[in-house]
Design a protein around this motif. Structure first.
Motif: not given
Length: 456
Positions: A407-413
């Protein structure tokens, strides 16, 4: 793939050279082969090794090989793991002395004693074996004025190798700098205290500027990453440092670890003005209960405030997060997810809490029967659960970790890894990576795929 410079070894070597010992070398396992390290150590009088817990198994193999070729050599080991567990470390019959905590003065005195053929009885800050018995001398007092120490001997660990690697990856010539020692906070998962205690000692801003000038002049450095546990403990010092950077017109960028309770808008604005491109915030959890359990010393509201102000100022924010605290459950993990959604970090990284020797939770985990003194720490990684929580199994933690990492990998801008590998820079790094380092590059790629595409 990116490896941090061994500043600890650089400081030890620089101190010895300053005391007149010129025949000092540093070998870095990230670049030199075991074969070369063992061969170089085969003619040494003293071999010093630094090791964290995951390094101990490999360190033991090196030490055994070195002693086999050079039986008379004195083997000294230091670092967080030996400092935390000197008794068990000295069960290895090939290790002669453990340096506990800060090492400059201790190592110098050890060299003097070995040179003179005397005993270790009067040297503070060490544990050692004599006639089959282990002795623990009193702790050594810390060096009060760390400005008096020489800068790390970067020529001995070949700073240019680290700078070149970082440049290939990120397009900047970078170096790590340690501006202070210790941390005043009491985080239950941190083993830093076994080396530095809770005493925070800082270098003067003028001293820092002097080292940075040397790095710019000698290595054409354009970025500084501060290796401090917490760079922003003293607001006046930070503001003075920023003022000197501005006055000296030093065109560098920099980043640092911060604790949410130590920063405000005035400090962040000064940092932004003088080239701070990133702050690294130990958020850890979105659950007030977990923050209290971890003894984080901050609140959810303060974390939210820091991310809100730093966003307004324009400094990118990296959030460090972890799951696996003793009372962690699915509800507390959900609270962490909700906090991430609200603070919107520019980068976010999860780990699973691992109670390394020296931290408070190591003792808690031993008391619960999860760990013992004979664990092989080389098999322990921050992306796989070592112990369960009171409410979640290790498998459940691993599953949550994979889900959150995806989830956080794809949240990173900037989708840093996926875009990096599809970019021209990624292709240049692959082309320029020596064959001996290519396996680590492939591992990086595989880890990304495992955490993002293959996570269930």
């Amino acid at each position: 793939v990116y490896k941090r410079q061994p500043l600890n070894l650089g400081y030890l070597a620089a101190y010895l050279r300053d005391k007149g010992y010129g025949d000092v070398t540093i070998r870095v396992g990230a670049y030199e082969s075991d074969k070369k390290i063992i061969a170089d150590a085969s003619t040494a009088d003293i071999v010093g090794i630094t090791a964290t817990s995951p390094m101990m198994t490999h360190a033991a193999l090196l030490i055994k090989a070195i002693k086999g070729l050079n039986p008379g050599v004195v083997i000294i080991i230091g670092g967080s793991h030996p400092s935390a567990l000197p008794e068990s470390t000295l069960r290895n019959q090939n290790i002669d002395v453990v340096v506990r905590g800060e090492g400059e003065k201790t190592l110098y005195e050890l060299v003097e004693v070995v040179k003179g053929g005397h005993g270790y009885e009067t040297i503070t800050g060490i544990s050692y074996r004599l006639d089959g018995k282990i002795y623990h001398n009193p702790d050594r007092d810390f060096i009060e004025d760390i400005d008096a120490l020489p800068y790390p001997a970067r020529d001995l660990f070949k700073q240019e190798r680290f700078t070149k690697r970082f440049y290939r990856m990120f397009g900047q010539k970078s170096a790590w700098v340690l501006s202070s020692r210790g941390c005043p906070f009491e985080c239950a998962y941190c083993a830093s205290k076994c080396v530095w205690k809770r005493k925070w000692r800082a270098r003067a801003p003028e001293n820092l500027i002097g080292e940075i000038k040397e790095l710019v002049g000698n290595y054409d450095i354009s970025r500084i990453d501060f290796a401090d546990d917490t760079f922003t403990v003293d607001k006046k010092r930070v503001l003075r440092f920023c003022s000197l950077l501005e006055r000296e017109k030093m065109n560098i960028s920099w980043g640092c670890n911060v604790h949410a309770n130590t920063i405000d808008r005035e400090m962040l604005e000064a940092m932004k003005t003088t080239g701070c491109k990133e702050i690294w915030v130990g958020v850890e959890s979105g659950s007030p209960k977990i923050l209290k359990e971890l003894k984080k010393g901050t609140s959810i509201e303060k974390i939210k405030e820091v991310f809100r102000i730093s966003k307004a100022v324009g400094i990118p924010r990296r959030a460090y997060l972890m799951i696996g605290s003793p009372s962690e459950d699915l509800n507390t993990i959900k609270e962490t997810e909700m906090l991430i959604n609200e603070i919107e970090p520019d980068y976010a990284g999860f780990t699973i809490l691992t109670p390394f020797p020296g931290c408070e939770l190591y003792g808690v985990s031993k008391d619960k029967g999860y760990l013992d003194d004979y664990i092989d720490w080389s098999k322990i990684d921050l992306d796989k659960a070592t112990i369960p929580t009171d409410n979640l199994s290790k498998d459940a933690l691993d599953k949550e970790y994979r889900r959150l990492s995806k989830k956080t990998a794809f949240m990173e801008k900037d989708k840093s890894f996926s875009l990096w590998y599809l970019s021209y820079r990624g292709w240049l790094e692959i082309k320029s990576t020596p064959l001996t380092e290519f396996s680590s590059l492939l591992f990086k790629f595989w880890r990304y795929l495992r955490l993002t595409l293959f996570a269930r």
